[in-house]
Design a protein around this motif. Structure first.
Motif, PDB file in Angstrom:
ATOM      1  N   ASP A 189       0.835  -1.202   0.000  1.00  0.00           N
ATOM      2  CA  ASP A 189       0.000   0.000   0.000  1.00  0.00           C
ATOM      3  C   ASP A 189       0.871   1.254   0.000  1.00  0.00           C
ATOM      4  O   ASP A 189       0.543   2.257  -0.639  1.00  0.00           O
ATOM      5  CB  ASP A 189      -0.920   0.011   1.220  1.00  0.00           C
ATOM      6  N   ALA A 190       1.981   1.193   0.722  1.00  0.00           N
ATOM      7  CA  ALA A 190       2.889   2.341   0.766  1.00  0.00           C
ATOM      8  C   ALA A 190       3.428   2.661  -0.620  1.00  0.00           C
ATOM      9  O   ALA A 190       3.581   3.835  -0.987  1.00  0.00           O
ATOM     10  CB  ALA A 190       4.041   2.052   1.723  1.00  0.00           C
ATOM     11  N   VAL A 191       3.703   1.622  -1.406  1.00  0.00           N
ATOM     12  CA  VAL A 191       4.232   1.830  -2.761  1.00  0.00           C
ATOM     13  C   VAL A 191       3.300   2.717  -3.575  1.00  0.00           C
ATOM     14  O   VAL A 191       3.745   3.577  -4.344  1.00  0.00           O
ATOM     15  CB  VAL A 191       4.443   0.473  -3.474  1.00  0.00           C
ATOM     16  N   LYS A 192       1.991   2.534  -3.409  1.00  0.00           N
ATOM     17  CA  LYS A 192       1.021   3.314  -4.188  1.00  0.00           C
ATOM     18  C   LYS A 192       1.196   4.810  -3.936  1.00  0.00           C
ATOM     19  O   LYS A 192       1.141   5.619  -4.864  1.00  0.00           O
ATOM     20  CB  LYS A 192      -0.401   2.882  -3.826  1.00  0.00           C
ATOM     21  N   TYR A 193       1.404   5.169  -2.678  1.00  0.00           N
ATOM     22  CA  TYR A 193       1.558   6.582  -2.341  1.00  0.00           C
ATOM     23  C   TYR A 193       2.876   7.139  -2.867  1.00  0.00           C
ATOM     24  O   TYR A 193       2.920   8.240  -3.422  1.00  0.00           O
ATOM     25  CB  TYR A 193       1.460   6.770  -0.824  1.00  0.00           C
ATOM     26  N   PHE A 194       3.945   6.375  -2.698  1.00  0.00           N
ATOM     27  CA  PHE A 194       5.243   6.843  -3.184  1.00  0.00           C
ATOM     28  C   PHE A 194       5.244   6.967  -4.711  1.00  0.00           C
ATOM     29  O   PHE A 194       5.859   7.879  -5.271  1.00  0.00           O
ATOM     30  CB  PHE A 194       6.351   5.896  -2.726  1.00  0.00           C
ATOM     31  N   THR A 195       4.529   6.071  -5.368  1.00  0.00           N
ATOM     32  CA  THR A 195       4.430   6.139  -6.826  1.00  0.00           C
ATOM     33  C   THR A 195       3.681   7.391  -7.264  1.00  0.00           C
ATOM     34  O   THR A 195       4.047   8.041  -8.255  1.00  0.00           O
ATOM     35  CB  THR A 195       3.717   4.885  -7.372  1.00  0.00           C
ATOM     36  N   GLU A 196       2.628   7.740  -6.515  1.00  0.00           N
ATOM     37  CA  GLU A 196       1.856   8.932  -6.849  1.00  0.00           C
ATOM     38  C   GLU A 196       2.676  10.206  -6.670  1.00  0.00           C
ATOM     39  O   GLU A 196       2.529  11.160  -7.425  1.00  0.00           O
ATOM     40  CB  GLU A 196       0.591   8.994  -5.992  1.00  0.00           C
ATOM     41  N   VAL A 197       3.531  10.233  -5.664  1.00  0.00           N
ATOM     42  CA  VAL A 197       4.402  11.398  -5.473  1.00  0.00           C
ATOM     43  C   VAL A 197       5.267  11.600  -6.712  1.00  0.00           C
ATOM     44  O   VAL A 197       5.390  12.718  -7.238  1.00  0.00           O
ATOM     45  CB  VAL A 197       5.304  11.222  -4.234  1.00  0.00           C
ATOM     46  N   GLU A 198       5.840  10.515  -7.197  1.00  0.00           N
ATOM     47  CA  GLU A 198       6.718  10.608  -8.366  1.00  0.00           C
ATOM     48  C   GLU A 198       5.929  11.006  -9.611  1.00  0.00           C
ATOM     49  O   GLU A 198       6.419  11.759 -10.457  1.00  0.00           O
ATOM     50  CB  GLU A 198       7.429   9.273  -8.580  1.00  0.00           C
ATOM     51  N   ARG A 199       4.703  10.503  -9.721  1.00  0.00           N
ATOM     52  CA  ARG A 199       3.889  10.806 -10.901  1.00  0.00           C
ATOM     53  C   ARG A 199       3.428  12.257 -10.913  1.00  0.00           C
ATOM     54  O   ARG A 199       3.487  12.934 -11.949  1.00  0.00           O
ATOM     55  CB  ARG A 199       2.666   9.880 -10.940  1.00  0.00           C
ATOM     56  N   LEU A 200       2.961  12.738  -9.760  1.00  0.00           N
ATOM     57  CA  LEU A 200       2.376  14.077  -9.700  1.00  0.00           C
ATOM     58  C   LEU A 200       3.408  15.185  -9.543  1.00  0.00           C
ATOM     59  O   LEU A 200       3.171  16.323  -9.955  1.00  0.00           O
ATOM     60  CB  LEU A 200       1.377  14.147  -8.534  1.00  0.00           C
ATOM     61  N   TYR A 201       4.556  14.851  -8.938  1.00  0.00           N
ATOM     62  CA  TYR A 201       5.568  15.879  -8.681  1.00  0.00           C
ATOM     63  C   TYR A 201       6.937  15.409  -9.184  1.00  0.00           C
ATOM     64  O   TYR A 201       7.885  15.273  -8.408  1.00  0.00           O
ATOM     65  CB  TYR A 201       5.625  16.192  -7.183  1.00  0.00           C
ATOM     66  N   PRO A 202       7.039  15.124 -10.486  1.00  0.00           N
ATOM     67  CA  PRO A 202       8.299  14.597 -11.025  1.00  0.00           C
ATOM     68  C   PRO A 202       9.450  15.591 -10.857  1.00  0.00           C
ATOM     69  O   PRO A 202       9.252  16.805 -10.898  1.00  0.00           O
ATOM     70  CB  PRO A 202       7.980  14.364 -12.504  1.00  0.00           C
ATOM     71  N   TYR A 203      10.634  15.036 -10.655  1.00  0.00           N
ATOM     72  CA  TYR A 203      11.878  15.813 -10.546  1.00  0.00           C
ATOM     73  C   TYR A 203      11.926  16.707  -9.310  1.00  0.00           C
ATOM     74  O   TYR A 203      12.817  17.544  -9.182  1.00  0.00           O
ATOM     75  CB  TYR A 203      12.116  16.653 -11.807  1.00  0.00           C
ATOM     76  N   SER A 204      10.979  16.542  -8.410  1.00  0.00           N
ATOM     77  CA  SER A 204      11.023  17.300  -7.164  1.00  0.00           C
ATOM     78  C   SER A 204      11.845  16.528  -6.137  1.00  0.00           C
ATOM     79  O   SER A 204      12.160  15.348  -6.318  1.00  0.00           O
ATOM     80  CB  SER A 204       9.612  17.521  -6.621  1.00  0.00           C
ATOM     81  N   GLU A 205      12.187  17.214  -5.048  1.00  0.00           N
ATOM     82  CA  GLU A 205      12.919  16.546  -3.975  1.00  0.00           C
ATOM     83  C   GLU A 205      12.091  15.413  -3.380  1.00  0.00           C
ATOM     84  O   GLU A 205      12.621  14.348  -3.041  1.00  0.00           O
ATOM     85  CB  GLU A 205      13.276  17.564  -2.888  1.00  0.00           C
ATOM     86  N   TRP A 206      10.777  15.630  -3.295  1.00  0.00           N
ATOM     87  CA  TRP A 206       9.901  14.589  -2.753  1.00  0.00           C
ATOM     88  C   TRP A 206       9.817  13.395  -3.692  1.00  0.00           C
ATOM     89  O   TRP A 206       9.714  12.248  -3.245  1.00  0.00           O
ATOM     90  CB  TRP A 206       8.509  15.155  -2.477  1.00  0.00           C
ATOM     91  N   ALA A 207       9.865  13.657  -4.994  1.00  0.00           N
ATOM     92  CA  ALA A 207       9.845  12.554  -5.966  1.00  0.00           C
ATOM     93  C   ALA A 207      11.099  11.698  -5.822  1.00  0.00           C
ATOM     94  O   ALA A 207      11.046  10.465  -5.922  1.00  0.00           O
ATOM     95  CB  ALA A 207       9.743  13.105  -7.383  1.00  0.00           C
ATOM     96  N   LYS A 208      12.223  12.364  -5.594  1.00  0.00           N
ATOM     97  CA  LYS A 208      13.478  11.627  -5.403  1.00  0.00           C
ATOM     98  C   LYS A 208      13.393  10.742  -4.160  1.00  0.00           C
ATOM     99  O   LYS A 208      13.753   9.564  -4.191  1.00  0.00           O
ATOM    100  CB  LYS A 208      14.642  12.610  -5.280  1.00  0.00           C
ATOM    101  N   ARG A 209      12.891  11.319  -3.070  1.00  0.00           N
ATOM    102  CA  ARG A 209      12.739  10.531  -1.840  1.00  0.00           C
ATOM    103  C   ARG A 209      11.759   9.375  -2.055  1.00  0.00           C
ATOM    104  O   ARG A 209      11.967   8.258  -1.571  1.00  0.00           O
ATOM    105  CB  ARG A 209      12.221  11.418  -0.706  1.00  0.00           C
ATOM    106  N   ALA A 210      10.686   9.671  -2.778  1.00  0.00           N
ATOM    107  CA  ALA A 210       9.653   8.658  -2.997  1.00  0.00           C
ATOM    108  C   ALA A 210      10.182   7.487  -3.814  1.00  0.00           C
ATOM    109  O   ALA A 210       9.778   6.336  -3.600  1.00  0.00           O
ATOM    110  CB  ALA A 210       8.448   9.287  -3.698  1.00  0.00           C
ATOM    111  N   LEU A 211      11.092   7.762  -4.735  1.00  0.00           N
ATOM    112  CA  LEU A 211      11.625   6.693  -5.580  1.00  0.00           C
ATOM    113  C   LEU A 211      12.462   5.710  -4.762  1.00  0.00           C
ATOM    114  O   LEU A 211      12.325   4.491  -4.915  1.00  0.00           O
ATOM    115  CB  LEU A 211      12.459   7.290  -6.716  1.00  0.00           C
TER     116      LEU A 211
END
Length: 280
Positions: A57-79
């Motif tokens: 379930d956690a993967v779904k949220y981290f994936t959404e961070v990367e999808r919605l906010y690509p190349y952001s610091e949060w996207a990097k952490r989420a990956l």
């Protein structure tokens, strides 16, 4: 100040509750995440990972961070957290994919070492019983070596060294298992070939004493006394206190022989290296 902190805490809790609603039903669309910040979605992923113990379930949220906010610091952490969450869920192939994407996208980042370590760990943690195909063990060794060589001063390199030794020992154990199988059935030449691999290629593992003892047994069965005596001499020189040496010595004495280097075989060459201090 207290009121501000309390208000922030309430807002955070409410955000988590709303996000839980977004991901809960099968009819919800991914667009529902767009009403939340990258940090809010990311923290919901952390919550799922640490509190509900649901890494998938956690993967779904981290994936959404990367999808919605690509190349952001949060996207990097989420990956990197995607890789970790997949690994926690034992989805090892997905973990490798996410870790490799992090390495490719952020090669100079301080977490690249951890991503590389996670990639190696995804192979290592699939090494289980000795009887399985050892392809994963070879891949684990290669990946662990890359961690050690590319990030030598990190805590991940220190852990990789320990795991490398265990994986290396695992390969030797596989050779021993096959060698014993052949030996038990009287296929002495095939058994010798396996034990020779352990002595020549895995000599630093815990299986070397037994491999030498089994060589004594196999060579005696073939009537190749020179090789049997030489194997016994190597065993005695390096592992005199080992019960495997006691067993090999008893076998040799049972044939009226002593452990000593004789003849000119691959074992004689190994013996010379031992005496010169170039082996083990």
């Amino acid at each position: 100040m207290t009121g501000i902190r309390s208000g922030s805490l309430v807002a955070a809790v409410l955000s988590l509750g709303l996000l839980a609603g977004c991901g809960g039903g099968s009819g919800n669309q991914p667009e529902s995440f767009e009403n939340f910040t990258a940090e809010e979605i990311y923290k919901r992923g952390e919550y799922e990972l640490e509190n509900t113990r649901k890494p998938k379930d956690a993967v779904k949220y981290f994936t959404e961070v990367e999808r919605l906010y690509p190349y952001s610091e949060w996207a990097k952490r989420a990956l990197i957290m995607q890789a970790y969450s997949h690994h926690r869920a034992r989805d090892y192939e997905e973990a490798r994919g996410a870790a490799q994407r992090f390495i490719d996208t952020y090669p100079g980042d301080e977490d690249a070492a951890y991503a590389k370590y996670l990639l190696a760990l995804s192979y290592y943690d699939q090494i289980d019983e000795i009887g399985r195909d050892q392809g994963l063990t070879f891949q684990a060794l290669q990946s662990l070596r890359e961690v050690i060589e590319q990030y030598p001063d990190t805590e991940y390199a220190r852990s990789a060294i320990l795991k490398f030794d265990l994986a290396f020992d695992h390969l030797a154990a596989k050779e021993m298992e096959i060698g014993r199988y052949y030996l038990k059935r009287g296929h002495y030449t095939a058994a010798i070939n396996r034990f020779r691999v352990v002595v020549e290629e895995f000599q630093t593992t815990t299986h070397t004493p037994e491999a030498l003892m089994r060589l004594v047994e196999a060579y005696l069965a073939l009537g190749l006394n020179d090789q049997a005596q030489t194997a016994g001499a190597i065993l005695g020189h390096n592992f005199r206190s080992s019960p495997f040496y006691q067993d090999a010595y008893a076998q040799l004495r049972g044939h009226g022989l002593q452990p000593e280097a004789r003849g000119d075989s691959w074992l004689t060459r190994v013996y010379r290296q031992v005496i010169q201090g170039k082996w083990l």
